[in-house]
Design an enzyme around this catalytic site. Structure first.
Site, PDB file in Angstrom:
ATOM      1  N   ASP A   1     -24.809 -34.070  42.454  1.00 44.78           N
ATOM      2  CA  ASP A   1     -24.886 -32.824  43.211  1.00 44.78           C
ATOM      3  C   ASP A   1     -26.327 -32.331  43.194  1.00 44.78           C
ATOM      4  O   ASP A   1     -27.172 -32.859  42.467  1.00 44.78           O
ATOM      5  CB  ASP A   1     -23.935 -31.756  42.652  1.00 44.78           C
ATOM      6  CG  ASP A   1     -24.115 -31.535  41.150  1.00 44.78           C
ATOM      7  OD1 ASP A   1     -25.277 -31.579  40.671  1.00 44.78           O
ATOM      8  OD2 ASP A   1     -23.114 -31.326  40.455  1.00 44.78           O
TER       9      ASP A   1
ATOM     10  N   ASP B   1     -28.846 -28.782  43.099  1.00 45.21           N
ATOM     11  CA  ASP B   1     -29.025 -27.346  42.910  1.00 45.21           C
ATOM     12  C   ASP B   1     -30.333 -26.944  43.566  1.00 45.21           C
ATOM     13  O   ASP B   1     -31.337 -27.663  43.477  1.00 45.21           O
ATOM     14  CB  ASP B   1     -29.068 -26.982  41.423  1.00 45.21           C
ATOM     15  CG  ASP B   1     -27.732 -27.203  40.731  1.00 45.21           C
ATOM     16  OD1 ASP B   1     -26.697 -27.073  41.408  1.00 45.21           O
ATOM     17  OD2 ASP B   1     -27.726 -27.517  39.536  1.00 45.21           O
TER      18      ASP B   1
ATOM     19  N   ASP C   1     -34.311 -24.445  29.888  1.00 41.58           N
ATOM     20  CA  ASP C   1     -34.065 -24.959  28.549  1.00 41.58           C
ATOM     21  C   ASP C   1     -35.020 -26.064  28.119  1.00 41.58           C
ATOM     22  O   ASP C   1     -35.665 -25.983  27.061  1.00 41.58           O
ATOM     23  CB  ASP C   1     -32.610 -25.431  28.412  1.00 41.58           C
ATOM     24  CG  ASP C   1     -32.138 -26.266  29.588  1.00 41.58           C
ATOM     25  OD1 ASP C   1     -32.988 -26.707  30.388  1.00 41.58           O
ATOM     26  OD2 ASP C   1     -30.920 -26.492  29.701  1.00 41.58           O
TER      27      ASP C   1
END
Length: 414
Positions: free
Chosen positions: A43, A45, A129
């Protein structure tokens, strides 16, 4: 490692449309990682300077929907796919020092409960992160941006490095520990020393994460075609005790070894394009050896005899294997159906023609073939139990997907 990143055309058009609307927009996260490694992203983003309301204005109310509370973003429909678009964030002004309502104890001091403070692209990169997750790619202008200055080098070296102080990053959001270990298990990456120390020290912080988030993460792992490596990484870094304590407690058992063999075979089938990455099928592959160990006929591959208590026992064992996660009922029920089906393939009292048309045959047949590949190697089973005929165009197309390459550096102990 690829330098020229080829992005799916619909994604390119979404980024272009946002930029034409006067907003900065980039592909972010795991899709860049997959593209650089030569894998097809599962997918995409997209992150942009547009607010959720502005994103919805660009794409229209029918095509775009704002979701989320802790982290507001927009789902944009692109054909049959849903593309997730977020607004650039910055580090929030404050964290929540509130009581854990479930365990009645304070949460970590720096844990973030709301993350809707919008910022710039650079601020967004620095609040992420890991360096390998902080790369931004503009497909319209073919521009790969590395605000941390380490992301591209860490991608080439296969290093998982926390941005900033690793312990603080994990305290802000304990699910980052799980995602760090997914990078190790899925891509064969290694931790830098400080991040590794923080992972080993702060694993118990995951107990403060919302159960619903953890269950969703577990579903994503089970759908991942590298989940056997991810579970191995969880065990290696003493994290499996929090994620799947039943599996950790039985790690040295023959049932666990067999479960990982079945799971690895299932993952190979998915990567070769032979089967779709079904969550319930993965659940059944993991649970089957433990069902055999408890109610089976003495050794793996002998399955079990059906009696009045069989269905209840299978249901209970599935629940125990996947605790503390509250798996979606339909997934658990499907896994139970797959397992209940297995002895019927060898029952003289079951008509072959009836089984071929029974609901759940396709998934059950795939688990049968996993066992055959790992244990029996009986060529007659393949012809005796053929693949079900596709029922629609989408399924027919899935039969012809190009096989994916498995990363030779990813861990696969079994």
């Amino acid at each position: 490692m690829r330098d020229n990143l080829v992005v799916a055309k619909p994604i390119h058009e979404i980024v272009r449309k946002l930029q034409d609307g006067g907003f900065a927009a980039y592909i972010v996260g795991g899709a860049i990682r997959d593209l650089m490694l030569g894998r097809e992203p599962k997918d995409y983003d997209i992150s942009t300077s547009a607010t959720p309301e502005e994103i919805r204005t660009v794409f229209g109310r029918r095509q775009a929907r704002i979701i989320g509370k802790r982290f507001r973003l927009v789902h944009v429909r692109c054909g049959q796919e849903i593309i997730e678009i977020s607004t650039f964030r910055r580090n929030p002004d404050s964290t929540g020092q509130i009581a854990d309502k479930i365990r009645q104890k304070p949460v970590p001091e720096n844990m973030i409960f709301r993350d809707n403070d919008f910022g710039t692209a650079e601020e967004d990169a620095w609040r992420r992160d890991f360096t390998v997750n902080a790369l931004f790619y503009d497909p319209v202008h073919d521009d790969l941006i590395d605000y941390t200055g380490c992301g591209i080098d860490d991608m080439h070296a296969g290093v998982v490095r926390a941005i900033g102080e690793a312990g603080l990053r994990f305290e802000e959001d304990p699910v980052r520990i799980l995602r760090a270990l997914k990078l190790v298990g899925q891509y064969g990456f290694k931790f830098d020393a400080k991040t590794e120390a923080a992972v080993r020290c702060h694993g118990n912080l995951i107990l403060h994460a919302a159960p619903s988030r953890l269950s969703l993460e577990m579903e994503k792992i089970l759908k991942n075609a590298y989940c056997d490596g991810i579970f191995n990484a969880f065990h290696d870094y003493d994290f499996l005790q929090y994620s799947l304590p039943y599996l950790e407690a039985n790690w040295n058992s023959p049932a666990r070894t067999y479960a990982m063999q079945l799971l690895a075979e299932r993952n190979n089938h998915v990567l070769q394009g032979r089967y779709r990455n079904s969550i319930s099928l993965a659940m059944a592959a993991i649970a089957l050896p433990f069902v055999e160990a408890e109610i089976g006929l003495g050794q793996h591959g002998k399955l079990w005899k059906r009696d009045y208590h069989t269905a209840a026992n299978i249901r209970r064992i599935i629940r125990e294997v996947f605790q503390p996660h509250n798996m979606i009922k339909r997934l658990a029920l499907s896994a139970q159906t797959i397992l209940s089906f297995q002895p019927d393939f060898f029952s003289p009292n079951k008509k072959r023609s009836t089984l071929l048309h029974r609901q759940g045959y396709g998934h059950a047949r795939e688990v049968l073939m996993l066992q055959n590949a790992v244990l029996w190697q009986d060529e007659n089973l393949v012809s005796q139990w053929p693949r079900p005929m596709p029922t629609n165009r989408r399924h027919r197309n899935s039969q012809h997907k190009r096989p994916k390459k498995r990363n030779p550096h990813s861990k696969n102990e079994n």
